[in-house]
Scaffold this motif. Sequence first.
Motif, PDB file in Angstrom:
ATOM      1  N   ARG A   1      68.268 -73.481 155.359  1.00 41.50           N
ATOM      2  CA  ARG A   1      69.576 -72.834 155.189  1.00 41.50           C
ATOM      3  C   ARG A   1      70.087 -73.008 153.767  1.00 41.50           C
ATOM      4  O   ARG A   1      70.716 -72.104 153.205  1.00 41.50           O
ATOM      5  CB  ARG A   1      70.573 -73.397 156.198  1.00 41.50           C
ATOM      6  CG  ARG A   1      70.391 -72.796 157.576  1.00 41.50           C
ATOM      7  CD  ARG A   1      71.172 -73.546 158.624  1.00 41.50           C
ATOM      8  NE  ARG A   1      72.605 -73.524 158.394  1.00 41.50           N
ATOM      9  CZ  ARG A   1      73.468 -74.209 159.144  1.00 41.50           C
ATOM     10  NH1 ARG A   1      73.033 -74.954 160.148  1.00 41.50           N
ATOM     11  NH2 ARG A   1      74.744 -74.146 158.896  1.00 41.50           N
TER      12      ARG A   1
ATOM     13  N   ASP B   1      72.570 -79.354 161.094  1.00 41.87           N
ATOM     14  CA  ASP B   1      73.433 -78.202 161.326  1.00 41.87           C
ATOM     15  C   ASP B   1      74.910 -78.567 161.259  1.00 41.87           C
ATOM     16  O   ASP B   1      75.730 -77.792 160.797  1.00 41.87           O
ATOM     17  CB  ASP B   1      73.135 -77.580 162.695  1.00 41.87           C
ATOM     18  CG  ASP B   1      71.897 -76.710 162.628  1.00 41.87           C
ATOM     19  OD1 ASP B   1      71.375 -76.542 161.516  1.00 41.87           O
ATOM     20  OD2 ASP B   1      71.479 -76.218 163.676  1.00 41.87           O
TER      21      ASP B   1
ATOM     22  N   SER C   1      76.542 -78.273 157.886  1.00 44.74           N
ATOM     23  CA  SER C   1      76.721 -76.938 157.326  1.00 44.74           C
ATOM     24  C   SER C   1      76.432 -76.903 155.821  1.00 44.74           C
ATOM     25  O   SER C   1      77.343 -76.946 154.993  1.00 44.74           O
ATOM     26  CB  SER C   1      78.148 -76.436 157.582  1.00 44.74           C
ATOM     27  OG  SER C   1      78.288 -75.151 157.065  1.00 44.74           O
TER      28      SER C   1
ATOM     29  N   GLU D   1      75.669 -74.590 153.874  1.00 41.90           N
ATOM     30  CA  GLU D   1      76.284 -73.474 153.136  1.00 41.90           C
ATOM     31  C   GLU D   1      77.671 -73.870 152.635  1.00 41.90           C
ATOM     32  O   GLU D   1      78.039 -73.605 151.487  1.00 41.90           O
ATOM     33  CB  GLU D   1      76.408 -72.229 154.032  1.00 41.90           C
ATOM     34  CG  GLU D   1      75.090 -71.686 154.537  1.00 41.90           C
ATOM     35  CD  GLU D   1      74.672 -72.307 155.861  1.00 41.90           C
ATOM     36  OE1 GLU D   1      75.393 -73.206 156.352  1.00 41.90           O
ATOM     37  OE2 GLU D   1      73.631 -71.906 156.400  1.00 41.90           O
ATOM     38  N   ARG D   2      78.440 -74.504 153.509  1.00 43.72           N
ATOM     39  CA  ARG D   2      79.795 -74.908 153.108  1.00 43.72           C
ATOM     40  C   ARG D   2      79.734 -75.983 152.029  1.00 43.72           C
ATOM     41  O   ARG D   2      80.550 -75.987 151.103  1.00 43.72           O
ATOM     42  CB  ARG D   2      80.570 -75.432 154.314  1.00 43.72           C
ATOM     43  CG  ARG D   2      81.056 -74.313 155.189  1.00 43.72           C
ATOM     44  CD  ARG D   2      82.013 -74.805 156.238  1.00 43.72           C
ATOM     45  NE  ARG D   2      82.268 -73.722 157.173  1.00 43.72           N
ATOM     46  CZ  ARG D   2      82.538 -73.882 158.444  1.00 43.72           C
ATOM     47  NH1 ARG D   2      82.593 -75.093 158.971  1.00 43.72           N
ATOM     48  NH2 ARG D   2      82.762 -72.846 159.225  1.00 43.72           N
TER      49      ARG D   2
ATOM     50  N   ALA E   1      77.464 -70.041 158.160  1.00 46.58           N
ATOM     51  CA  ALA E   1      77.554 -71.256 158.975  1.00 46.58           C
ATOM     52  C   ALA E   1      77.852 -70.892 160.425  1.00 46.58           C
ATOM     53  O   ALA E   1      77.253 -71.453 161.361  1.00 46.58           O
ATOM     54  CB  ALA E   1      78.647 -72.167 158.418  1.00 46.58           C
ATOM     55  N   TRP E   2      78.762 -69.943 160.611  1.00 46.84           N
ATOM     56  CA  TRP E   2      79.063 -69.495 161.982  1.00 46.84           C
ATOM     57  C   TRP E   2      77.825 -68.880 162.625  1.00 46.84           C
ATOM     58  O   TRP E   2      77.488 -69.180 163.769  1.00 46.84           O
ATOM     59  CB  TRP E   2      80.212 -68.475 161.960  1.00 46.84           C
ATOM     60  CG  TRP E   2      80.422 -67.849 163.297  1.00 46.84           C
ATOM     61  CD1 TRP E   2      81.112 -68.382 164.360  1.00 46.84           C
ATOM     62  CD2 TRP E   2      79.895 -66.591 163.755  1.00 46.84           C
ATOM     63  NE1 TRP E   2      81.040 -67.523 165.435  1.00 46.84           N
ATOM     64  CE2 TRP E   2      80.309 -66.417 165.086  1.00 46.84           C
ATOM     65  CE3 TRP E   2      79.116 -65.597 163.155  1.00 46.84           C
ATOM     66  CZ2 TRP E   2      79.974 -65.289 165.839  1.00 46.84           C
ATOM     67  CZ3 TRP E   2      78.779 -64.474 163.898  1.00 46.84           C
ATOM     68  CH2 TRP E   2      79.207 -64.333 165.226  1.00 46.84           C
TER      69      TRP E   2
ATOM     70  N   ARG F   1      75.204 -71.462 163.585  1.00 46.85           N
ATOM     71  CA  ARG F   1      75.611 -72.237 164.764  1.00 46.85           C
ATOM     72  C   ARG F   1      75.438 -71.432 166.042  1.00 46.85           C
ATOM     73  O   ARG F   1      75.169 -71.988 167.102  1.00 46.85           O
ATOM     74  CB  ARG F   1      77.095 -72.619 164.644  1.00 46.85           C
ATOM     75  CG  ARG F   1      77.372 -73.952 164.001  1.00 46.85           C
ATOM     76  CD  ARG F   1      78.758 -74.452 164.337  1.00 46.85           C
ATOM     77  NE  ARG F   1      79.784 -73.426 164.356  1.00 46.85           N
ATOM     78  CZ  ARG F   1      80.476 -73.025 163.284  1.00 46.85           C
ATOM     79  NH1 ARG F   1      80.251 -73.594 162.128  1.00 46.85           N
ATOM     80  NH2 ARG F   1      81.393 -72.079 163.368  1.00 46.85           N
TER      81      ARG F   1
END
Lengths: 83, 145
Positions: free
Chosen positions: A56, B6, B9, B11-12, B64-65, B68
């Motif tokens: 990711r 996960d 997150s 990305e955040r 992120a959403w 998940r």
Amino acid sequence: MDLLAQADTAVDGLKALGAGLGYGLAAIGPGVGIGLVVGNAITAMARQPESAGMVRTTMFLGIAFTEALALIGFVVFILLNFT
Amino acid sequence: MSSDRDERSPERDLAFDMARRSLWVFPAWVVASGFIWGMGGALSAALGYALVIGNLAAAAALMAWGARTSPVALMGATLGGFIARLAVLAGIVLAVAQLEFFEPVPIAITIVASHLGLLVWEIRYVSLRLAAPGLDLPRPGKEQK
């Protein structure tokens, strides 16, 4: 004089047309690229769920770099329309 | 699709890191734009910066959403989010362009330079983190997983 005014209007119209077309065309490549990045990232996460965090991270950076191309098209749109 | 990481997150984390690092450079660039293009230039540079950071934050939140939720949601959120974010960016700039202060050149420079600059800056840290995960220090207030 009238001819000059008409030429000015035509140039403005062509600039607006070029700006819109440029922005749209510049978004096609990044759209394809982002689809490829996300598709391969999902494949990687499905094969190795334990490496999802790393995948990711790489995916987000890859998408952001790909999106820079669309932003360059956006900047050309701004410059053509407003200068 | 879920894993231990996960919850963090990534990305955040990346978007937050980039926003935090940009605070070192951004005020200087706004002041420089003010000197070159006047008050309109400074405001336009600030708007360009806000657009880039908002765009990255929106992308991170959507991804992120999606991550998940499910792989399909991830694909949909990323590609749909790309189109939606470009449309929102164009809408904001077209709306703001009607205002008196708008200067196209500083906003154009700010958008391209800050987006690419922040990514290159961030990738230095990420490449180190991926190459040597042991050096990935926990954030204050968060335990290492």
